[in-house]
Every structure is written in structure tokens, then in C-alpha cells.
Design an enzyme around this catalytic site. Structure first.
Site, short mmCIF file in Angstrom:
data_model
loop_
_atom_site.label_atom_id
_atom_site.label_comp_id
_atom_site.label_asym_id
_atom_site.label_seq_id
_atom_site.Cartn_x
_atom_site.Cartn_y
_atom_site.Cartn_z
N ARG A 1 1.47 14.46 13.34
CA ARG A 1 1.93 14.24 11.97
C ARG A 1 2.01 15.53 11.13
O ARG A 1 1.31 15.70 10.13
CB ARG A 1 1.07 13.19 11.27
N CYS B 47 -3.87 13.11 13.00
CA CYS B 47 -4.67 11.91 12.80
C CYS B 47 -4.55 11.06 14.05
O CYS B 47 -3.86 11.44 15.00
CB CYS B 47 -4.23 11.15 11.56
N ARG C 125 -8.67 -0.03 4.45
CA ARG C 125 -7.71 0.90 3.85
C ARG C 125 -6.38 0.21 3.55
O ARG C 125 -5.63 0.65 2.69
CB ARG C 125 -7.43 2.07 4.82
N ASP D 99 4.79 0.23 11.98
CA ASP D 99 3.55 -0.31 11.44
C ASP D 99 3.31 -1.77 11.82
O ASP D 99 2.29 -2.35 11.45
CB ASP D 99 3.53 -0.18 9.90
N LYS E 48 0.84 -1.21 0.00
CA LYS E 48 0.00 0.00 0.00
C LYS E 48 0.87 1.26 0.00
O LYS E 48 0.68 2.16 -0.82
CB LYS E 48 -0.89 -0.01 1.25
N ASN E 49 1.82 1.32 0.93
CA ASN E 49 2.56 2.57 1.09
C ASN E 49 3.52 2.83 -0.07
O ASN E 49 3.89 3.97 -0.33
CB ASN E 49 3.30 2.60 2.43
N1 EPU Z 1 7.14 14.18 10.73
C1 EPU Z 1 7.26 15.51 11.03
N2 EPU Z 1 7.25 16.40 10.00
C2 EPU Z 1 7.10 16.00 8.70
C3 EPU Z 1 6.98 14.62 8.40
C4 EPU Z 1 7.01 13.73 9.44
O1 EPU Z 1 7.40 15.90 12.18
O2 EPU Z 1 7.08 16.86 7.82
C5 EPU Z 1 7.17 13.19 11.84
C6 EPU Z 1 5.90 12.35 11.92
O3 EPU Z 1 4.88 13.01 12.63
C7 EPU Z 1 6.40 11.10 12.60
C8 EPU Z 1 7.82 10.96 12.03
O4 EPU Z 1 8.18 12.24 11.55
O5 EPU Z 1 6.45 11.31 13.98
C9 EPU Z 1 7.98 9.96 10.91
O6 EPU Z 1 6.98 10.16 9.95
P1 EPU Z 1 7.15 9.82 8.41
O7 EPU Z 1 7.16 11.08 7.64
O8 EPU Z 1 8.29 8.87 8.25
O9 EPU Z 1 5.79 9.04 8.13
P2 EPU Z 1 4.84 9.21 6.90
O10 EPU Z 1 5.63 9.34 5.64
O11 EPU Z 1 3.79 10.22 7.18
C10 EPU Z 1 4.77 6.66 6.32
C11 EPU Z 1 3.70 5.61 6.20
C12 EPU Z 1 3.16 5.27 7.59
C13 EPU Z 1 4.33 4.78 8.44
C14 EPU Z 1 5.44 5.84 8.49
C15 EPU Z 1 6.68 5.40 9.25
C16 EPU Z 1 2.75 6.13 4.01
C17 EPU Z 1 1.57 6.58 3.23
N3 EPU Z 1 2.61 6.12 5.36
O12 EPU Z 1 4.12 7.79 6.90
O13 EPU Z 1 2.24 4.22 7.41
O14 EPU Z 1 3.90 4.52 9.75
O15 EPU Z 1 5.83 6.18 7.14
O16 EPU Z 1 7.21 4.25 8.70
O17 EPU Z 1 3.77 5.75 3.45
C18 EPU Z 1 0.41 2.83 7.95
O18 EPU Z 1 0.58 2.27 6.86
O19 EPU Z 1 -0.34 2.36 8.84
C19 EPU Z 1 1.13 4.08 8.23
C20 EPU Z 1 0.77 4.93 9.18
#
Ligand code: EPU
Length: 423
Positions: A123, A118, A400, A308, A22-23
Site C-alpha cells: 500500500r 499493512c 474499526r 472489501d 466508514k470509508n
Molecule cells: N496504490 C499505490 N499507490 C498509491 C495508492 C494506492 O500503489 O499511492 C495501490 C494500493 O496499494 C492498491 C491499489 O493501488 O493496491 C488501490 O488502492 P486504493 O488507493 O484504491 O486504496 P485506498 O484508498 O488505500 C480505499 C479503502 C480500502 C479499500 C480500497 C479499494 C479507505 C480509507 N480505504 O483504500 O478499504 O479496500 O480503497 O477499494 O477508503 C477497508 O475498508 O477494509 C479497506 C481496506
């Protein structure tokens, strides 16, 4: 609204096919915005998040057509006809923020609603915004929207992320492919989904080095062309189903499973006493030794233990012999499954980012619900070995991220069914 009923039904035996990630797919789909030629994705998972991303891309002018029962998508953005991702869609679905990098690269402009928090945490998206600014974008925050422009086009530069972000790495990687000059991303995410994105972009003509390490170098090119790309196997779906025989007992082969995608997780299962072996078709997970051993887990960016899989691992440790401590370091509010597991008889104490799980002999079924995808599936896993019936509501979270969950588990002997309540 649908619910899922699970009853403990003894050991599981059989095979479970693992879908595309998915991701990975959610970041591969917006790649269409970078080229006028069609991009074909195969091994696409059939999930509501994928449908939502298709709708978002269509709203930008892309044609999205599905074949092979939704497992193949052709995305074609001949012309971009709209530049705004509205709040109504972004609030449901944070992955919509992935259109920002490609839109800036191709169109020099985009308006994307700020996603807001969320269930699993605040986030923010500051790392995406700062990173794109380093490539020449100008951001203005107005009325809850990011108004982004790149007046002179995007240019290369060196950007170091203050901490690892999967999404920000992916957004910048996409944007940098069409930026003028060389971009160096430091402290980049090393997740397999980033590697898969780089692979697809490279097949489209992008010049990328170092994906899968913490420094990625991108040499901008003038244009990208179409390609056909198979989506990498879903390591989180894989890990989730590895836990099914680990919790219920038995032996299940995960078809398409790759150990290199889940190494840190598999090591913890082995410490807990579960057998994980590679086969010709994937991975075989067996657990025939009675209670598993307690084990401590700390979530970390890849190649560490994935956040995850934390909720699902907790479901296993609820009936382990001994006390396990789970530390969540990625999201600040990702233990909502703990009180629900407690309703099933688990003994869990949460203090900030730590959860202490004292294993009990057996869980008991209960009505439960969860507010995110991984928490939801952890309750189904717990239900597989619980006495009596577990009824999970709010199943839309599950849909989802997991396709045909009840079919996949019942094929191995689980007692699980979906009921539709039209009331
Ligand atoms: N963060 C910030 N600022 C940003 C971006 C992230 O503070 O601009 C923080 C986040 O709040 C979090 C940390 O950095 O505390 C890491 O977040 P990251 O950006 O790595 O996560 P993401 O890209 O929003 C993806 C996956 C998530 C998965 C995370 C970590 C997708 C669509 N989502 O999220 O997947 O948990 O990486 O591996 O790729 C799930 O599938 O259930 C899911 C939540």
C-alpha cells in the site's frame, strides 16, 4: 482483549439497519481543514477509526464535537495550529494521509508520516504524492516523513492516474477545490465514497463536474464555506450483512440498503441462487433453497466487485455446491482469511492472486483470528452456519469498521456474543 463467540443457530430473519460508510466518513472528516466554518456530518458510523480521525484532526487544531450518540459530528477548524501528522497515529491508520491534500490547499504546508505497509499489502502512497506534485506541491521525504509545501499555492493542471486509486483521487479532489485554475483528474476512482465527497465539497461551494465518472473536473475557488452533509450508506457493511442470510439461510431486510451501491456484488449473489429484492426500506435478501451454487469472482475498482467484500464472499462460497475461483486484483495479500476458514473445514487453495474454493457440505466452528477488518467479519459470517462454536479473537479489527455487530446479528436470531477477557 475481547473475543466474539458465534454458534450456528439456524436461519436468520429480521431487519438490520445499515450505518453511514466508514470509508466515506474518513475522507469527509478532513474536509474540515479546507474551511474556517463548521462542517456537520450526520449518519456517522460509531467506529474506532472515526474516533482516531477525530483525534488526528484535533491535533491540527480542529474542534470535533459529537452529538446523537456519536452519529453526528461537528468539525470546526477555525485556526490550524499544527502541521504534522505523527508516525504514531499514521502507522495505525492509513486514512490519516487524507489530511495532506487539504492542508496543502489551505496552509501551503504539511508534514505527514509515511504510512508503511499493512496486513493486506504494501500500500504505497506514490500516487497521492505524484498527483499533488502535479498541482504544484513540492515533496521532500525525510526521516520517514513527507515534508510537503506549496510555495506559490496549489494550481490546477491535468493529471492522469496510472491506475485507479480511491484515496489518491479523494486527496487530489480535496486539494484541487482551493487550487488556482482548473484541475482535470483522469482515470479517477468512481467509488460511491468519491461521489459523496464531491457532493459535500460542492455543498461547501466547490465547483466539481464528473464525480462518479473517470474524469473529474474541478474549478478552483478562493474559499469554501461550512455545510451539513449526511454520510452515504456503507455499501460494504450492506454487502456483509446481505451475506448473513445468504450463508445461514432465512430472510433479512437491510434498512437503508441501496442496490445501486452494490450492483456487481448483488448480481453474483443472484447467480449463486440468492434472492435480492428492493423494498420500500432497503433491500431484502432471502435464501431458502439449500446449498448455494459456486460462482467465480474477480475484484475490480467500482463499479466492479469490491475487494472489501471478497473475504466475506469467500465465506459464502466455502459451502457452495461446486468449485469457485476468486481473483483478487486490488491488493496483493488479501487472502489471509483462507487459512483461518480452512481451520473451520473449508477447502481452499491459494496461488498468488487466485483462490480456488471447493465447496464442502458444512463448516465446523474453531478458534480463529484475522489481521484485518474484512477478514475478521468473514470468519463471523462463516461461523453463522458452522457446526459448533467459532471463537474470533483480535476483535479490535472488527471494531474499526462494524458497529454493534453482535447486536445487529442477534436481533435476527444469530447466536453471537462478545466476551471480555480481562486477563
Ligand atoms: N496504490 C499505490 N499507490 C498509491 C495508492 C494506492 O500503489 O499511492 C495501490 C494500493 O496499494 C492498491 C491499489 O493501488 O493496491 C488501490 O488502492 P486504493 O488507493 O484504491 O486504496 P485506498 O484508498 O488505500 C480505499 C479503502 C480500502 C479499500 C480500497 C479499494 C479507505 C480509507 N480505504 O483504500 O478499504 O479496500 O480503497 O477499494 O477508503 C477497508 O475498508 O477494509 C479497506 C481496506
Amino acid at each position: 482483549m475481547d473475543s466474539i463467540i458465534v454458534k450456528g443457530n439456524g436461519p436468520l430473519n429480521g431487519q438490520i439497519p445499515i450505518a453511514g460508510a466508514k470509508n466515506a466518513c474518513l475522507t469527509l472528516m478532513p474536509v474540515t481543514l479546507l474551511t474556517e466554518e463548521p462542517v456537520v456530518l450526520t449518519n456517522v458510523p460509531r467506529l474506532t477509526d472515526i474516533t482516531t480521525m477525530s483525534d488526528l484532526l484535533r491535533s491540527f487544531g480542529a474542534e470535533v464535537t459529537a452529538a446523537l450518540d456519536g452519529q453526528e459530528l461537528t468539525l470546526h477548524s477555525g485556526a490550524i495550529t499544527n502541521h504534522t501528522a505523527e508516525y504514531e497515529i499514521v502507522r495505525k491508520f492509513r486514512a490519516s494521509f487524507f489530511v495532506l491534500g487539504p492542508m496543502l490547499a489551505r496552509e501551503g504546508q504539511a508534514v505527514v508520516s509515511l504510512p508503511g505497509g499493512c496486513a493486506i499489502g504494501a500500500r504505497p502512497v506514490d500516487l497521492h504524492l505524484k498527483g499533488l506534485e502535479a498541482l504544484g506541491a513540492v515533496m521532500e521525504l525525510r526521516d520517514g516523513y513527507v515534508h510537503a509545501t506549496a510555495p506559490g499555492g496549489l494550481h490546477g493542471g491535468t493529471h492522469e492516474f496510472p491506475f485507479v486509486s480511491v484515496g489518491a483521487t479523494e486527496n487530489l479532489l480535496m486539494a484541487a477545490t482551493l487550487a488556482k485554475g482548473t484541475t482535470v483528474l483522469k482515470n479517477a476512482a468512481r467509488e460511491p465514497e468519491v461521489v459523496d465527497l464531491a457532493k459535500c465539497l460542492s455543498a461547501m461551494g466547490a465547483q466539481i463536474d464528473g464525480a462518479g465518472t473517470s474524469t473529474i473536473t474541478i474549478q478552483g475557488v478562493a474559499r469554501l464555506h461550512g455545510t451539513t452533509h449526511p454520510v452515504v450508506v456503507d455499501r460494504i457493511e450492506l454487502g456483509t450483512y446481505m451475506l448473513a442470510p445468504a450463508i445461514a439461510g432465512g430472510s433479512v431486510e437491510l434498512l437503508g440498503g441501496r442496490l445501486d451501491l452494490v450492483r456487481a456484488f448483488a448480481e453474483k449473489l443472484q447467480v449463486a441462487g440468492i434472492s435480492v429484492a428492493e423494498t420500500h426500506n432497503g433491500l431484502l435478501v432471502s435464501q431458502n433453497n439449500g446449498r448455494v451454487r459456486a460462482v467465480d469472482v474477480k475484484t475490480e475498482p467500482h463499479p466492479g466487485f469490491p475487494t472489501d467484500l471478497q473475504a466475506q464472499m469467500m465465506a459464502l462460497l466455502c459451502t457452495a455446491d461446486g468449485v469457485s475461483v476468486l481473483e483478487e486484483t486490488i491488493f496483493e495479500n488479501r487472502f489471509m482469511h483462507a487459512p483461518e476458514l480452512a481451520r473451520m473445514g473449508a477447502d481452499i487453495e491459494v496461488h498468488g492472486g487466485h483462490a480456488t474454493v471447493t465447496g464442502v457440505e458444512k463448516l465446523r466452528g474453531a478458534p480463529v483470528m484475522a489481521t484485518d477488518l474484512r477478514a475478521s467479519v468473514s470468519l463471523i459470517l462463516a461461523g453463522l452456519a458452522a457446526e459448533g462454536e467459532t471463537v474470533l479473537s483480535r476483535v479490535y479489527h472488527l471494531d474499526r469498521g462494524y458497529e454493534r455487530v453482535e447486536e445487529k446479528l442477534s436481533a435476527c436470531g444469530a447466536s453471537i456474543q462478545r466476551v471480555t477477557d480481562d486477563g
